[in-house]
Design a protein around this motif. Structure first.
Motif, PDB file in Angstrom:
ATOM      1  N   LEU A 188       1.414  -0.931  -0.249  1.00  0.00           N
ATOM      2  CA  LEU A 188       0.431  -0.232   0.295  1.00  0.00           C
ATOM      3  C   LEU A 188       1.097   0.920   0.534  1.00  0.00           C
ATOM      4  N   THR A 189       2.036   0.854   0.824  1.00  0.00           N
ATOM      5  CA  THR A 189       2.985   2.520   0.469  1.00  0.00           C
ATOM      6  C   THR A 189       3.163   2.708  -0.242  1.00  0.00           C
ATOM      7  N   HIS A 190       3.810   1.619  -1.345  1.00  0.00           N
ATOM      8  CA  HIS A 190       4.567   1.544  -2.234  1.00  0.00           C
ATOM      9  C   HIS A 190       3.460   2.011  -3.627  1.00  0.00           C
ATOM     10  N   ARG A 191       2.585   1.959  -3.505  1.00  0.00           N
ATOM     11  CA  ARG A 191       1.147   2.471  -5.082  1.00  0.00           C
ATOM     12  C   ARG A 191       1.079   3.393  -4.106  1.00  0.00           C
ATOM     13  N   LEU A 192       0.878   4.255  -2.927  1.00  0.00           N
ATOM     14  CA  LEU A 192       0.471   5.152  -2.406  1.00  0.00           C
ATOM     15  C   LEU A 192       1.621   6.260  -3.030  1.00  0.00           C
ATOM     16  N   SER A 193       2.960   5.821  -3.006  1.00  0.00           N
ATOM     17  CA  SER A 193       4.617   6.280  -3.558  1.00  0.00           C
ATOM     18  C   SER A 193       4.458   7.158  -5.198  1.00  0.00           C
ATOM     19  N   THR A 194       3.882   5.952  -5.569  1.00  0.00           N
ATOM     20  CA  THR A 194       4.205   6.200  -7.325  1.00  0.00           C
ATOM     21  C   THR A 194       2.522   6.479  -7.543  1.00  0.00           C
ATOM     22  N   SER A 195       1.767   6.361  -6.467  1.00  0.00           N
ATOM     23  CA  SER A 195       0.290   7.437  -7.467  1.00  0.00           C
ATOM     24  C   SER A 195       0.462   8.615  -7.136  1.00  0.00           C
ATOM     25  N   PHE A 196       1.669   9.220  -5.961  1.00  0.00           N
ATOM     26  CA  PHE A 196       1.710  10.340  -5.396  1.00  0.00           C
ATOM     27  C   PHE A 196       2.730  11.039  -6.432  1.00  0.00           C
ATOM     28  N   GLN A 197       3.482  10.444  -6.967  1.00  0.00           N
ATOM     29  CA  GLN A 197       4.791  11.201  -7.693  1.00  0.00           C
ATOM     30  C   GLN A 197       4.368  10.945  -9.055  1.00  0.00           C
ATOM     31  N   ARG A 198       3.068   9.908  -9.748  1.00  0.00           N
ATOM     32  CA  ARG A 198       2.324  10.298 -10.847  1.00  0.00           C
ATOM     33  C   ARG A 198       2.056  11.553 -10.852  1.00  0.00           C
ATOM     34  N   LEU A 199       0.944  11.920  -9.639  1.00  0.00           N
ATOM     35  CA  LEU A 199       0.003  12.878  -9.317  1.00  0.00           C
ATOM     36  C   LEU A 199       1.055  14.245  -9.626  1.00  0.00           C
ATOM     37  N   VAL A 200       2.268  14.176  -8.820  1.00  0.00           N
ATOM     38  CA  VAL A 200       2.972  15.219  -8.872  1.00  0.00           C
ATOM     39  C   VAL A 200       3.600  15.538 -10.709  1.00  0.00           C
ATOM     40  N   GLN A 223       2.150  14.392 -13.021  1.00  0.00           N
ATOM     41  CA  GLN A 223       0.902  15.738 -13.861  1.00  0.00           C
ATOM     42  C   GLN A 223       0.624  16.692 -14.167  1.00  0.00           C
ATOM     43  N   ARG A 224       0.787  16.979 -12.668  1.00  0.00           N
ATOM     44  CA  ARG A 224       0.712  18.653 -11.795  1.00  0.00           C
ATOM     45  C   ARG A 224       1.874  19.246 -12.554  1.00  0.00           C
ATOM     46  N   ARG A 225       3.033  19.292 -12.786  1.00  0.00           N
ATOM     47  CA  ARG A 225       4.531  20.064 -13.290  1.00  0.00           C
ATOM     48  C   ARG A 225       4.556  19.923 -14.455  1.00  0.00           C
ATOM     49  N   HIS A 226       3.524  18.792 -15.211  1.00  0.00           N
ATOM     50  CA  HIS A 226       3.357  18.889 -16.693  1.00  0.00           C
ATOM     51  C   HIS A 226       2.720  20.549 -17.264  1.00  0.00           C
ATOM     52  N   ARG A 227       1.211  20.606 -16.569  1.00  0.00           N
ATOM     53  CA  ARG A 227       0.116  21.172 -16.408  1.00  0.00           C
ATOM     54  C   ARG A 227       0.526  22.657 -15.934  1.00  0.00           C
ATOM     55  N   LEU A 228       1.456  22.069 -15.295  1.00  0.00           N
ATOM     56  CA  LEU A 228       2.037  23.810 -14.456  1.00  0.00           C
ATOM     57  C   LEU A 228       2.944  24.306 -15.836  1.00  0.00           C
ATOM     58  N   GLU A 229       4.054  23.662 -16.488  1.00  0.00           N
ATOM     59  CA  GLU A 229       4.890  23.973 -17.824  1.00  0.00           C
ATOM     60  C   GLU A 229       4.024  24.180 -19.169  1.00  0.00           C
ATOM     61  N   ALA A 230       2.863  23.865 -19.292  1.00  0.00           N
ATOM     62  CA  ALA A 230       2.088  24.059 -20.043  1.00  0.00           C
ATOM     63  C   ALA A 230       1.296  25.100 -19.947  1.00  0.00           C
ATOM     64  N   THR A 231       1.123  25.683 -19.009  1.00  0.00           N
ATOM     65  CA  THR A 231       0.736  27.062 -18.383  1.00  0.00           C
ATOM     66  C   THR A 231       1.548  27.785 -18.171  1.00  0.00           C
TER      67      THR A 231
END
Length: 418
Positions: free
Chosen positions: A339-351, A353-361
């Motif tokens: 669960l911890t690994h899945r949480l960390s992976t999901s968090f990194q994926r989310l970050v 995604q948020r970075r790409h969206r920020l760069e595009a903006t």
């Protein structure tokens, strides 16, 4: 009345009487003379008269006054207290009776009347009528109601018995009680169960036993006999004593076909004294058999329960939770790691995604920014001291100082005339 008139004609005439030597009577003398004639005539000393009772009155003195009538005539009757105290029924208007007594004259009123010695209902026995009258009376008072009847105790320690100490009933009761429950205590209150003193004796015995704290149930009764012999238990006093008893009462009078008022009032009716004893106590042997049966069932149920618990224990002892208790903990720890690994992976994926969206903006914002335009070689010019960009050359006078902002740095310029 012809005999009366003939007798009057033979009465000695009064000396000095007028009216041609005929005697003149006073009212009192005449009534006395008639009374003596009636008393001398044996025919009127014991007569039986049948008629319907009317105008019945039971005076506070105890005397009874009433009239007997038929379709053609009527006669007044009186039954003095000493004669009516043994009546087994209560005379009522409309009741047809046969009266036995002597004919006499009531001098004060000048009326002849029947002095009743005995009174019987016509067409039915006095005892039966008295039975029905008392039954209706007590039933109207609610003494026969099922709601007031109490349950018998299941296992009484002491049984009270009201009966004759020398009759067959007490022998039967003792025999049955000793056979069914040898340990039960039996208290006998001896009583007269027939005759004139029977009701008072039975009432006293009931009250004596009912007042004791150890008596839990009463048997009241006697053996078989005629209606007259059983009449004690049709007495109103006995019925009310049974109803007022503090403990349940079993009525056991006569045989199965005999019915008394006591049977209706008692909490339970037994057809015979022996049956009353059977109702009073359970059978000891049956109780022991019941206890043994329940003990066997309890033992069987207990053994079954022990087997079930033992099987459950064996199952638990062989379960992995007890044989390898750390396995389950380790499995839980592994699951936590997953669960911890899945949480960390999901968090990194989310970050990401948020970075790409920020760069595009940011890219879109830079493309719209004036600075981006400057980077492509354009400049912003405004008069020195004025932040408003210059849009037209005509807006700048000759010799004005200009500030030109480039992509990198600024230039200070001055305009010249053509």
């Amino acid at each position: 009345m012809g005999i009366v008139l003939d007798a009057l004609s033979r009465v000695t005439e009064v000396q000095g009487s007028a009216f041609g030597g005929r005697r003149v009577y006073s009212v009192t003398q005449l009534n006395q003379a008639v009374k003596r004639v009636l008393e001398r005539e044996s025919e009127f000393r014991d007569v039986l008269v049948k008629g319907e009772v009317s105008n019945f009155k039971h005076h506070s003195s105890g005397h009874m006054y009433f009239t007997l009538k038929d379709d053609g005539a009527r006669i007044k009757c009186v039954m003095f207290r000493g004669k009516n105290r043994n009546l087994r029924f209560r005379p009522e208007d409309g009741l047809t009776v046969v009266a036995s007594g002597a004919l006499g004259l009531y001098e004060v009123a000048g009326e002849y009347q029947l002095y009743v010695e005995e009174l019987l209902p016509a067409g039915q026995g006095a005892l039966f009528l008295a039975f029905e009258q008392l039954k209706q009376k007590l039933q109207a008072e609610g003494l026969f109601s099922q709601e007031r009847k109490r349950p018998l105790p299941y296992l009484p320690r002491c049984v009270g018995v009201v009966t004759s100490p020398t009759g067959a009933a007490i022998r039967d009761i003792l025999s049955v009680l000793r056979r069914r429950m040898p340990t039960v205590d039996i208290l006998l209150a001896p009583a007269l169960v027939q005759g004139e003193g029977g009701p008072a004796s039975v009432v006293q015995a009931i009250e004596q036993l009912a007042s004791r704290d150890d008596v839990e149930v009463l048997i009241v009764g006697r053996g078989g006999g005629s209606l007259e012999e059983l009449w004690t238990f049709n007495d109103e006093r006995v019925a009310r004593a049974i109803a007022a008893s503090n403990v349940p009462v079993i009525s056991a009078v006569g045989h199965e076909t005999d019915v008394t008022i006591a049977d209706f009032v008692a909490d339970r009716r037994a057809p015979t004294p022996s049956a009353a004893a059977e109702l009073a106590v359970p059978e000891r042997r049956a109780l022991l058999q019941g206890v043994e049966s329940m003990a066997e069932r309890l033992q069987s149920a207990q053994a079954k329960r022990v087997r079930s618990l033992r099987e459950r224990l064996e199952y638990l002892r062989s379960s992995p939770a007890l044989t390898r208790p750390t396995d389950r903990v380790q499995q839980r720890m592994q699951h936590v790691d997953e669960l911890t690994h899945r949480l960390s992976t999901s968090f990194q994926r989310l970050v990401e995604q948020r970075r790409h969206r920020l760069e595009a903006t940011v890219g879109r914002l830079e493309s719209l920014s004036p600075l981006g335009t400057l980077a492509r070689g354009y400049a912003i010019c405004h008069v020195d001291g004025n932040e408003v960009p210059v849009r037209r050359a005509a807006d700048v006078p000759p010799g004005a100082r200009l500030r030109v902002r480039l992509h990198e740095g600024e230039l200070l310029c001055r305009t010249e005339d053509d």
